[in-house]
Write an enzyme that holds these catalytic residues in place. Sequence first.
Site, mmCIF file in Angstrom:
data_model
loop_
_atom_site.group_PDB
_atom_site.id
_atom_site.type_symbol
_atom_site.label_atom_id
_atom_site.label_comp_id
_atom_site.label_asym_id
_atom_site.label_seq_id
_atom_site.Cartn_x
_atom_site.Cartn_y
_atom_site.Cartn_z
ATOM 1 N N ASP A 1 -1.512 6.804 6.285
ATOM 2 C CA ASP A 1 -2.563 5.857 5.911
ATOM 3 C C ASP A 1 -2.753 4.936 7.118
ATOM 4 O O ASP A 1 -1.870 4.153 7.451
ATOM 5 C CB ASP A 1 -2.107 5.071 4.675
ATOM 6 C CG ASP A 1 -3.086 3.956 4.271
ATOM 7 O OD1 ASP A 1 -4.087 3.749 4.977
ATOM 8 O OD2 ASP A 1 -2.822 3.295 3.246
ATOM 9 N N LYS B 1 -11.656 -2.092 7.487
ATOM 10 C CA LYS B 1 -10.826 -2.967 8.322
ATOM 11 C C LYS B 1 -11.287 -2.924 9.778
ATOM 12 O O LYS B 1 -11.510 -3.941 10.400
ATOM 13 C CB LYS B 1 -9.338 -2.592 8.252
ATOM 14 C CG LYS B 1 -8.697 -2.397 6.867
ATOM 15 C CD LYS B 1 -8.852 -3.483 5.910
ATOM 16 C CE LYS B 1 -8.257 -3.450 4.533
ATOM 17 N NZ LYS B 1 -7.549 -2.360 3.984
ATOM 18 N N TRP C 1 0.840 -1.210 0.000
ATOM 19 C CA TRP C 1 0.000 0.000 0.000
ATOM 20 C C TRP C 1 0.864 1.245 0.000
ATOM 21 O O TRP C 1 0.557 2.231 -0.685
ATOM 22 C CB TRP C 1 -0.956 -0.009 1.191
ATOM 23 C CG TRP C 1 -1.921 -1.157 1.130
ATOM 24 C CD1 TRP C 1 -2.005 -2.210 1.990
ATOM 25 C CD2 TRP C 1 -2.934 -1.381 0.132
ATOM 26 N NE1 TRP C 1 -2.991 -3.072 1.600
ATOM 27 C CE2 TRP C 1 -3.581 -2.598 0.464
ATOM 28 C CE3 TRP C 1 -3.347 -0.690 -1.002
ATOM 29 C CZ2 TRP C 1 -4.622 -3.123 -0.303
ATOM 30 C CZ3 TRP C 1 -4.384 -1.210 -1.772
ATOM 31 C CH2 TRP C 1 -5.007 -2.409 -1.414
HETATM 32 C C1 LIG Z 1 -6.946 -2.021 2.560
HETATM 33 C C2 LIG Z 1 -5.920 -0.962 2.529
HETATM 34 C C3 LIG Z 1 -5.886 0.038 1.525
HETATM 35 C C4 LIG Z 1 -6.852 0.057 0.357
HETATM 36 O O1 LIG Z 1 -8.085 0.490 0.758
HETATM 37 P P1 LIG Z 1 -9.271 0.724 -0.304
HETATM 38 O O2 LIG Z 1 -10.305 1.370 0.567
HETATM 39 O O3 LIG Z 1 -9.659 -0.618 -0.823
HETATM 40 O O4 LIG Z 1 -8.761 1.609 -1.369
HETATM 41 C C5 LIG Z 1 -4.928 1.018 1.607
HETATM 42 N N1 LIG Z 1 -4.024 1.034 2.613
HETATM 43 C C6 LIG Z 1 -4.021 0.089 3.574
HETATM 44 C C7 LIG Z 1 -3.001 0.164 4.665
HETATM 45 C C8 LIG Z 1 -4.964 -0.932 3.559
HETATM 46 O O5 LIG Z 1 -4.961 -1.862 4.518
#
Ligand SMILES: *Cc1c(COP(=O)(O)O)cnc(C)c1O
Length: 357
Positions: A166, A190, A99
Amino acid sequence: MKKYNFNAGPSVLSRETIDNTVDAIKNFAGTELSLMEVSHRSKEFQAVADETVALFKEILDIPDGYSVLFLGGGASLQFCMVPYNLLEKKAAYLNTGTWASKAQKEAKLFGEVIEVASSKADNFTYIPKNYTIPADADYFHITTNNTIFGTEIHHDIDSSVTLVADMSSDIFSRPIDVSKYGLIYGGAQKNLAPAGVTFVIVRDDILGKVSRPIPTMLDYCTHIKDGSMFNTPPVVSVYAALQTLKWLKSIGGLSEIYRRNRKKAALLYAEIDRNKLFKGTVTVEEDRSLMNICFVMNDEYKNLEADFLQYAVSKGMVGLKGHRSVGGFRASTYNALPPEAVLALINCMQAFENSIN
Ligand SMILES: *Cc1c(COP(=O)(O)O)cnc(C)c1O
């Protein structure tokens, strides 16, 4: 059969989140209408949006001067919105996984990107430390929890430039010092809600500084001005997020969930370290994630991988297969995963070990 949900995302939610959302989908706030068929501008839904922002601020202890936004597009759209709104000349990125790499790739469309450090050469099995953040960067971007490879930055780091994080897969898993960050974002699926809503926590004074024109929908200022109602927000996901926040508050907030998360993770890592069949994939112990616990079979037992997975499935374990880039197994132990699930998995690992030889 009772199922234990170790899915990496979308993932386990609290019973309260699911039950209350189902109730509102049938009859929202006494309107005799479904949550799915009322205006997002109705007073009933406005109250939901307001309360969700208020609880976000309360539980995370967000200081004055920050806005909380609920947007579409997932964390993946934030990979682009962050540089669109913040990158004038140069940005710094820490590359700790898939990511983080994707975030960095988007930023390159907007200016110079300095990768301050990367653990890619070692398949992202640790969090790089002792790097230098360029003092002239517009911001420094980190991914606090590496959902795929199972590493996590457990502390709020010091950054001389605006810190952007993030936190898709570890938001609300521990207390954080929001004042250290300029912007925090994440997909909800999540630790918070079903997929569909993306949260952004942004310090207002970092915005409005880049010289490029920003399309209306991609401009954070648009959504701050309109209280996340510039266009129709994902109302069901926002409602579910509110139920999760209420549940979190009812159990004692972040210090309590952090205690529970550490306890669950410690139990499972102890079994991985003890059990002769398995080993953890994260090489530096202090970098092990509390949310995504990755492990493989020791080399001499590699041929038993499919058998163990099949056995675990037969005992009700769901979502244990590791990401294809790591292999083996990944147990995601998000906030709403009950401790019984971890104990059930440990039982599986021990019973399988005892069945060998
Ligand atoms: C799941 C995840 C993403 C992607 O998220 P989306 O909402 O599907 O775009 C980005 N960064 C991390 C750390 C993730 O766990």
